[in-house]
Design a protein around this motif. Structure first.
Motif, mmCIF file in Angstrom:
data_model
loop_
_atom_site.group_PDB
_atom_site.id
_atom_site.type_symbol
_atom_site.label_atom_id
_atom_site.label_comp_id
_atom_site.label_asym_id
_atom_site.label_seq_id
_atom_site.Cartn_x
_atom_site.Cartn_y
_atom_site.Cartn_z
ATOM 1 N N TYR A 93 42.659 34.750 36.727
ATOM 2 C CA TYR A 93 42.351 35.087 35.333
ATOM 3 C C TYR A 93 41.805 33.883 34.580
ATOM 4 O O TYR A 93 40.924 34.001 33.739
ATOM 5 C CB TYR A 93 43.592 35.630 34.628
ATOM 6 N N ARG A 153 41.935 42.322 30.696
ATOM 7 C CA ARG A 153 42.284 40.960 31.066
ATOM 8 C C ARG A 153 41.413 40.481 32.242
ATOM 9 O O ARG A 153 41.008 39.330 32.312
ATOM 10 C CB ARG A 153 43.756 40.924 31.461
ATOM 11 N N TRP A 159 38.513 38.499 28.948
ATOM 12 C CA TRP A 159 39.280 37.545 28.155
ATOM 13 C C TRP A 159 38.592 36.191 28.119
ATOM 14 O O TRP A 159 38.193 35.668 29.155
ATOM 15 C CB TRP A 159 40.691 37.382 28.714
#
Lengths: 390, 305
Positions: free
Chosen positions: A150, A328, A332
């Protein structure tokens, strides 16, 4: 928590607010008296005393937090705990952020998490490698795996956003500023109009564009309706489509920031002495030559300022994101990622470590832009000084 | 693209005529481009206001309806009523007073402390002044991600989380380097004779500051006032981190709270747009009243830097 009531939530803060002002005023006074006692001249003592509120604020509220953040980067700290806990491996947070490796698979083999393995470091939890991307060369699939996909996705999105939105925004703003500089009638009204979106709160801009880009029945998909009909395609998902998140944010930012840059660049254009253009005309310069050799060099300090502000702003996008819920996985930005790590996922230590890395990265890029300015920013004053020295 | 329509000596009428047509054409293109730009600016804006005045069933009408019928002014209070039903005690007036409390306190402290610090940097020579001033300008580059977590922890340590203190008290320490810079540039333009004369007349430094210096930098002082009002009104990150009792929420955080509560069911775009319009309205009003100061504040870094 119950409602403390309006008055009860205002007056304690108000008292401390007044108290802070009094303390700082006293600080100024006492610093002055103290310095005078030490034999410092009146002027120097006054000047130094006057800047003490700033100095104290920066020591307590900037320098100290920065150091604290550095320390926290080597700890584990859930927001629910009272104190940070030390890590067996102090570099665990940094390893978690930065570890990546390339694993070979057969072309048709399914990418299994087991084969990707886990982070070899002693920490509070087991961190597995996950697939970030893969390339097939010949019969082998090379899987690039990272421990925090991420983070890398967020960095990738943020960088692409900066690289797209800044030049596009600057070019657009310059174009409009050049148009407005053509002795246009009512230039003040035009300027106000173009500046309007920049005055709107970022939150309002974000809500508005989220609605404009709504996949079903948003205004933009309605306007594009004929094209969808013609090409027989489905309406685009914009903010909800992982491939279109980036262009959606870029379009929104152009609408929002545009005007401010236009006003700044227009002021810069108005500051260019007209006799430079006259001199160029007499020398037989055409419009393009004038633009390239008079406008751009004379405007370069302003362009530089707009660029720096654009870089700092784009790399720290935050408020807009809070009003536009995106996935996400692909939607993001780094700042939002860090906020969530710290305050929603209970990893304040990790967020501090990554925050440090990211801050160093931002400052490095800003300094790089500053360094590049020597090559393309033209300062009239500096040139004169050089000529005088020669 | 014609940058300049300079008068040239044209020997033939024909060439003069061609030149005139060319100029006319260029002007037409310029205005056409400007109008297209204006449409791009205005359409989303009008769409926001239009949506905010629609009844729910007209939201998704196809093709879109620009002028709502009936005009649903009630959205502007029903939105807050609905928010109040999920966050008891969070009424419209409460939100406004929360927002104004934070904004006005922070703005005033910011203006005042920036003026004092800028005065110190501009008018007095002392050892290390230039180094400190350089450090001050460099703090503009420090990203917020670096101080967010530790600042939260510090305020939690002193027990002032979930109060307005973190949002207002630090403003006394001149936390906006750009404001200090702007005011300093203005102080530097004031001739030294002004304060010297006042001191000879028996004024003390405090009187000089209030009665001589501040009135002379009034445009810059008001410019940073406008910018500080805007900045605090729009500040989202601070309230998001420091406040968790809904009754304490300022406007921006209330709107986000409302939006998040809606995400599961059908989004109430008419309410959201009414809230967005109300969030924008005071800033727009301020902008139209004090446009000069907005533009002054905007340009200082670029032109004077």
């Amino acid at each position: 928590m119950g409602d403390p009531g309006a008055f009860n939530s205002y007056y304690p803060t108000f008292l401390r607010y007044i108290g802070t002002a009094i303390v700082l005023a006293l600080l100024i006074y006492l610093t002055y008296q103290g310095l005078r006692k030490l034999g410092v001249k009146r002027e120097a003592a006054t000047g130094f005393a006057l800047i003490t509120p700033w100095l104290v604020g920066r020591i307590l509220l900037t320098a100290f937090p920065i150091l604290l953040s550095f320390y926290l980067g080597f700890t584990e700290y859930n927001i629910l705990w009272d104190e940070p806990r030390s890590l067996k491996d102090p570099l665990f947070n940094y390893k978690r952020a930065l570890s990546f490796k390339i694993v070979e698979f057969d072309k048709d083999e399914r990418v299994s998490i087991a084969k990707l393995g886990q982070l070899q470091a002693e920490g509070p939890d087991i961190v597995r490698y996950r697939e970030l991307d893969s390339v097939v060369i010949g019969d082998t699939r090379y899987v690039i795996a990272a421990t925090d996909i991420y983070l890398w996705r967020a960095i990738w999105l943020t960088l692409r956003y900066a690289v797209l939105s800044i030049p596009l925004g600057m070019a657009g703003a310059l174009g409009v500023a050049l148009l407005l500089n053509q002795n246009v009638k009512g230039v003040g009204y035009w300027r106000t109009l173009y500046y309007l979106p920049a005055v709107l709160p970022a939150a309002a801009v974000a809500l508005l564009w989220f609605w404009l880009f709504a996949p079903n029945r948003g205004l933009i998909n309605w306007a594009l309706g004929p094209i969808y009909d013609l090409t027989n395609s489905e309406p685009l998902g914009w903010f909800t489509d992982k491939n279109l998140v980036l262009p959606s944010f870029v379009i929104m930012s152009m609408w929002g920031i545009f005007g401010a840059n236009t006003v700044i660049l227009l002021a810069g254009l108005k500051n260019i002495p007209p006799d430079l253009y006259e001199a160029a005309s007499i020398d037989g310069a055409g419009n393009w030559v004038k633009f390239r050799h008079v406008t751009i060099p004379m405007l370069s300090p302003t362009l530089f300022y707009v660029l720096i502000m654009g870089v700092i702003g784009a790399l720290q996008l935050f408020t807009e994101q809070a009003f536009i819920p995106t996935e996400r996985e692909d939607g993001w930005f780094v700042n939002w990622f860090l906020y969530n790590e710290a305050f929603n996922f209970g990893r304040m230590g990790y967020a501090s470590a990554v925050g440090w890395l990211y801050a160093v990265f931002i400052i490095a890029i800003t300094l790089l832009v500053f360094r590049s300015s020597a090559a393309w920013v033209f300062y009239e004053g500096a040139r004169e000084k050089e000529a005088g020295g020669a | 693209m014609a940058t300049e329509t300079s008068a040239q000596v044209l020997p033939y009428d024909e060439m003069a005529r061609r030149h005139r047509i060319e100029t006319l054409l260029t002007r037409a293109i310029i205005y056409a481009l400007l109008l297209i730009g204006a449409a791009i600016i205005l359409i989303p804006f009008l769409w926001m206001v239009s949506t905010s005045l629609k009844v729910e069933r007209q939201l998704f009408e196809w093709p879109p309806r620009w002028i709502p019928d009936p005009v649903a002014f009630e959205n502007y209070w029903k939105a807050w009523e609905q928010l109040g039903s999920i966050a008891p005690g969070l009424t419209f007036w409460r939100i406004i007073s929360n927002t104004l409390f934070i904004t006005v306190l922070a703005m005033f402290a910011e203006m005042f402390s920036a003026a004092v610090v800028a005065y110190g940097f501009a008018r007095f020579r002392f050892k290390g002044r230039d180094v400190l001033f350089f450090i001050m300008l460099s703090t503009m580059m420090i990203p917020g991600v670096l101080t967010r977590v530790p600042s939260f922890l510090i305020w939690r340590e002193v027990g002032l989380l979930n109060t307005y203190d973190p949002l207002t008290l630090p403003a006394w320490t001149a936390w906006g380097p750009a404001y200090v810079f702007l005011l300093r540039q203005f102080f530097l333009t004031i001739p030294r004779e002004m304060d010297e004369a006042a001191i000879i007349d028996g004024a003390n430094p405090v009187q000089v500051f209030f009665y001589v210096m501040l009135p002379l930098v009034k445009p810059a002082f008001l410019a940073i006032g406008v910018l500080a009002f805007q900045g605090n009104w729009n500040n989202f990150e601070g309230p998001l981190i420091y406040l968790n009792t809904t009754q304490l929420f300022p406007l921006i955080l209330s709107i986000q709270f409302f939006q998040q509560s809606l995400s599961k069911e059908a989004p109430k775009w008419h309410y959201m747009m009414a809230m967005a319009t109300m969030m924008a309205a005071p800033i727009l009003l301020l902008f139209f009243m004090a446009q000069r100061y907005f533009i002054e504040g905007l340009n200082v870094g670029a032109v004077k830097g």
